[in-house]
Design a protein around this motif. Structure first.
Motif, short mmCIF file in Angstrom:
data_model
loop_
_atom_site.label_atom_id
_atom_site.label_comp_id
_atom_site.label_asym_id
_atom_site.label_seq_id
_atom_site.Cartn_x
_atom_site.Cartn_y
_atom_site.Cartn_z
N ARG A 1 3.65 8.01 7.66
CA ARG A 1 2.56 7.30 6.98
C ARG A 1 2.35 7.87 5.59
O ARG A 1 2.63 9.04 5.35
N VAL A 2 1.85 7.03 4.71
CA VAL A 2 1.62 7.45 3.33
C VAL A 2 0.31 8.23 3.21
O VAL A 2 -0.66 7.91 3.87
N ASP A 3 0.34 9.23 2.38
CA ASP A 3 -0.88 10.01 2.14
C ASP A 3 -1.78 9.26 1.17
O ASP A 3 -1.66 9.39 -0.04
N LEU A 4 -2.67 8.49 1.70
CA LEU A 4 -3.55 7.71 0.84
C LEU A 4 -4.45 8.61 -0.01
O LEU A 4 -4.90 8.24 -1.08
N LYS A 5 -4.66 9.81 0.47
CA LYS A 5 -5.51 10.75 -0.26
C LYS A 5 -4.95 11.06 -1.64
O LYS A 5 -5.68 11.32 -2.58
N ILE A 6 -3.62 11.05 -1.74
CA ILE A 6 -3.02 11.41 -3.02
C ILE A 6 -2.16 10.30 -3.61
O ILE A 6 -1.84 10.32 -4.78
N SER A 7 -1.79 9.32 -2.80
CA SER A 7 -0.89 8.28 -3.28
C SER A 7 -1.54 6.92 -3.43
O SER A 7 -0.90 5.98 -3.90
N GLN A 8 -2.78 6.79 -3.04
CA GLN A 8 -3.42 5.49 -3.18
C GLN A 8 -3.88 5.26 -4.61
O GLN A 8 -4.48 6.13 -5.23
N TRP A 9 -3.57 4.09 -5.12
CA TRP A 9 -3.91 3.75 -6.51
C TRP A 9 -5.41 3.55 -6.66
O TRP A 9 -6.03 2.85 -5.87
N GLN A 10 -5.95 4.14 -7.69
CA GLN A 10 -7.38 3.97 -7.96
C GLN A 10 -7.61 3.32 -9.31
O GLN A 10 -7.33 3.91 -10.33
N PRO A 11 -8.10 2.09 -9.34
CA PRO A 11 -8.36 1.35 -10.58
C PRO A 11 -9.47 1.99 -11.40
O PRO A 11 -10.24 2.77 -10.89
N TYR B 1 -1.11 -10.87 -7.65
CA TYR B 1 0.11 -10.51 -8.39
C TYR B 1 -0.23 -9.67 -9.61
O TYR B 1 0.43 -8.68 -9.90
N THR B 2 -1.25 -10.08 -10.33
CA THR B 2 -1.65 -9.36 -11.54
C THR B 2 -2.05 -7.92 -11.23
O THR B 2 -1.59 -6.98 -11.88
N ILE B 3 -2.86 -7.76 -10.24
CA ILE B 3 -3.31 -6.42 -9.86
C ILE B 3 -2.15 -5.57 -9.38
O ILE B 3 -2.00 -4.42 -9.77
N LEU B 4 -1.32 -6.16 -8.53
CA LEU B 4 -0.18 -5.44 -7.98
C LEU B 4 0.74 -4.98 -9.10
O LEU B 4 1.38 -3.94 -9.04
N ARG B 5 0.82 -5.79 -10.15
CA ARG B 5 1.66 -5.48 -11.30
C ARG B 5 1.09 -4.29 -12.08
O ARG B 5 1.81 -3.58 -12.75
N LYS B 6 -0.18 -4.07 -11.93
CA LYS B 6 -0.83 -2.96 -12.65
C LYS B 6 -0.69 -1.63 -11.92
O LYS B 6 -0.99 -0.58 -12.47
N VAL B 7 -0.27 -1.70 -10.68
CA VAL B 7 -0.13 -0.48 -9.90
C VAL B 7 1.03 0.36 -10.44
O VAL B 7 2.15 -0.12 -10.50
N PRO B 8 0.77 1.58 -10.85
CA PRO B 8 1.79 2.46 -11.43
C PRO B 8 2.76 2.96 -10.38
O PRO B 8 2.47 2.93 -9.18
N LYS B 9 3.88 3.44 -10.82
CA LYS B 9 4.90 3.97 -9.91
C LYS B 9 4.40 5.26 -9.26
O LYS B 9 3.72 6.05 -9.89
N PRO C 1 5.95 -5.84 -7.01
CA PRO C 1 6.36 -4.66 -6.23
C PRO C 1 5.66 -4.59 -4.90
O PRO C 1 4.79 -3.75 -4.69
N CYS C 2 6.04 -5.47 -3.99
CA CYS C 2 5.36 -5.53 -2.69
C CYS C 2 5.57 -4.25 -1.90
O CYS C 2 4.84 -3.97 -0.96
N HIS C 3 6.56 -3.47 -2.29
CA HIS C 3 6.82 -2.24 -1.54
C HIS C 3 5.71 -1.21 -1.78
O HIS C 3 5.63 -0.21 -1.07
N ARG C 4 4.87 -1.47 -2.78
CA ARG C 4 3.77 -0.54 -3.04
C ARG C 4 2.51 -0.96 -2.29
O ARG C 4 1.45 -0.41 -2.50
N VAL C 5 2.66 -1.94 -1.44
CA VAL C 5 1.50 -2.39 -0.67
C VAL C 5 1.62 -1.89 0.77
O VAL C 5 2.56 -2.23 1.47
N VAL C 6 0.64 -1.09 1.18
CA VAL C 6 0.67 -0.55 2.54
C VAL C 6 -0.64 -0.88 3.27
O VAL C 6 -1.56 -1.42 2.67
#
Length: 106
Positions: A96-106, A14-22, A58-63
């Motif tokens: 499908r989502v473009d992970l190349k440009i849309s995947q969150w990088q910590p 939950y904490t990590i998912l909460r850190k994922v930006p829009k 924001p579970c919708h940001r999980v793919v």
DNA sequence: ATTTTGACTTAAG
DNA sequence: GCTTAAGCCAAAA
């Protein structure tokens, strides 16, 4: 503070998912890895299912790892999830989502 | 306590 | 690139 042993990794998820930006997405495996269990991708999905579109999660940001999505317990399900991500600026590629440009990088 | 199911991932055909 | 099979973690029956 005492440690919540059982759902310890759940809180991390939950904490990590909460850190994922829009406009960015994260894979189940990535979440599991950041939570400390690189093989618990399935458990992450189980956790999301119990928590629908909670404002805090924001579970919708999980793919999925390949950029596609497996399910969503809110709205119309998958279609709603895609719609929300699309509204956030996530670029889609053939459903499908473009992970190349849309995947969150910590 | 054991078995089954599930919003997963990786490897092989 | 897509389909099929096997492996892993946790919750529910």
């Amino acid at each position: 503070m005492m440690v919540t042993m059982s759902s310890e990794f759940y809180e991390k998820i939950y904490t990590i998912l909460r850190k994922v930006p829009k406009g960015k997405v994260v894979t189940y495996g990535q979440l599991a890895r950041l939570a400390g269990s690189p093989r618990a991708a399935r458990a992450v999905g189980t956790c999301m299912r119990n928590n629908p579109d909670a404002p805090r999660t924001p579970c919708h940001r999980v793919v999925a790892s390949n950029g596609s999505m497996h399910g969503y317990s809110g709205g119309d399900g998958i279609p709603t999830k895609i719609k929300m991500l699309r509204e956030e600026g996530v670029q889609f590629k053939g459903g499908r989502v473009d992970l190349k440009i849309s995947q969150w990088q910590p």
